[in-house]
Enzyme design. Structure first.
Site, PDB file in Angstrom:
ATOM      1  N   ASP A 108     -12.394  -8.695   5.917  1.00  0.00           N
ATOM      2  CA  ASP A 108     -11.146  -8.167   6.456  1.00  0.00           C
ATOM      3  C   ASP A 108     -10.303  -7.648   5.276  1.00  0.00           C
ATOM      4  OD1 ASP A 108      -9.000  -7.720   8.191  1.00  0.00           O
ATOM      5  OD2 ASP A 108      -8.445  -9.814   8.347  1.00  0.00           O
ATOM      6  N   LYS A 136     -14.023  -4.726   8.453  1.00  0.00           N
ATOM      7  CA  LYS A 136     -12.737  -4.118   8.850  1.00  0.00           C
ATOM      8  C   LYS A 136     -12.189  -3.371   7.643  1.00  0.00           C
ATOM      9  CE  LYS A 136     -11.203  -7.827  11.981  1.00  0.00           C
ATOM     10  NZ  LYS A 136     -10.025  -8.674  12.315  1.00  0.00           N
TER      11      LYS A 136
END
Ligand code: IMP
Ligand code: MG
Length: 203
Positions: A108, A136
């Site tokens: 992330d 992500k």
């Protein structure tokens, strides 16, 4: 129970069959990378999120490999990563001069992965690569790249296939995204009845 669950709160992201296909491709790609390696590569799974992905991935690699694990605890339990992490369980393997592959569920902000890479690099592996199921990319705080990723996704909060919210939902065989994280944060078990057809014991 607060508000009833609306239909649009959970969105299907990847079905079990799509995960299977992609994980098979990742396993083949990893296998190819290490066919000429001097020793079996060491897959280092980052617990607990890696568990389901790693179980499938390891079996999709057509090579002799070693498996080991690390567990880290982040001071923030939820979606936000502070990057302040500590090792709660370390690998047993001496990774010096070995080909190491970190196996992550999600990258992330990149803060966790950065910590793991720096930690493992101090032990002088021969090579250090990273495979993640989900990337992500748009949320990176640190410009850290992975070597293999299953799927690049946007700024979604996801559950299933090992990925949890407060320890729940890991054993879903597919991935869903949650449209209103605040609702889930206020009620951890909110989607248990919708996602698990048999009513078990409540916590
Ligand atoms: P990073 O340090 O921000 O890259 O954090 C990565 C970790 O945050 C992952 O290993 C997950 O534990 C957690 N995380 C990030 N996104 C999600 C999500 O969508 N659902 C559940 N956990 C997540
Ligand atoms: Mg995790």
């Amino acid at each position: 129970m607060t508000e009833p669950v609306r239909d649009d709160e959970l969105q299907p992201l990847f079905a079990a069959a799509e995960l299977r296909t992609r994980v098979a491709e990742l396993g083949a790609a990893i296998g190819e990378t290490y066919t000429e390696a001097p020793d079996p590569p060491v897959l280092v799974g980052i617990l607990k999120g890696c568990a389901v992905f790693l179980a499938d991935l390891a079996r999709a690699i057509p090579l002799d490999i070693d498996l080991d694990f690390m567990a880290i605890s982040s001071y923030n339990q939820d979606a936000d990563s502070s990057g302040v992490v500590r090792i709660v369980m370390d690998v047993e393997t001496d990774v010096a001069n070995r080909d190491v592959v970190i196996v992550e569920d999600i990258v992330d902000t990149g803060l966790t992965l950065n910590f793991l890479r720096q930690t493992l690099l101090t032990r002088r592996p021969r090579t250090l690569r990273v495979v993640t199921l989900l990337d992500k990319k748009a949320r990176r705080i640190l410009p850290i790249e992975v070597d293999w990723s299953g799927f690049e996704i946007g700024d979604l909060y996801v559950l299933g296939y090992g990925i949890d919210h407060q320890g729940r939902y890991r054993n879903l065989d597919h991935l869903v995204s949650v449209t209103d994280l605040k609702l889930l944060a206020s009620e951890e078990d909110r989607y248990v009845p919708a996602l698990f057809p048999v009513a078990g014991v409540s916590r």
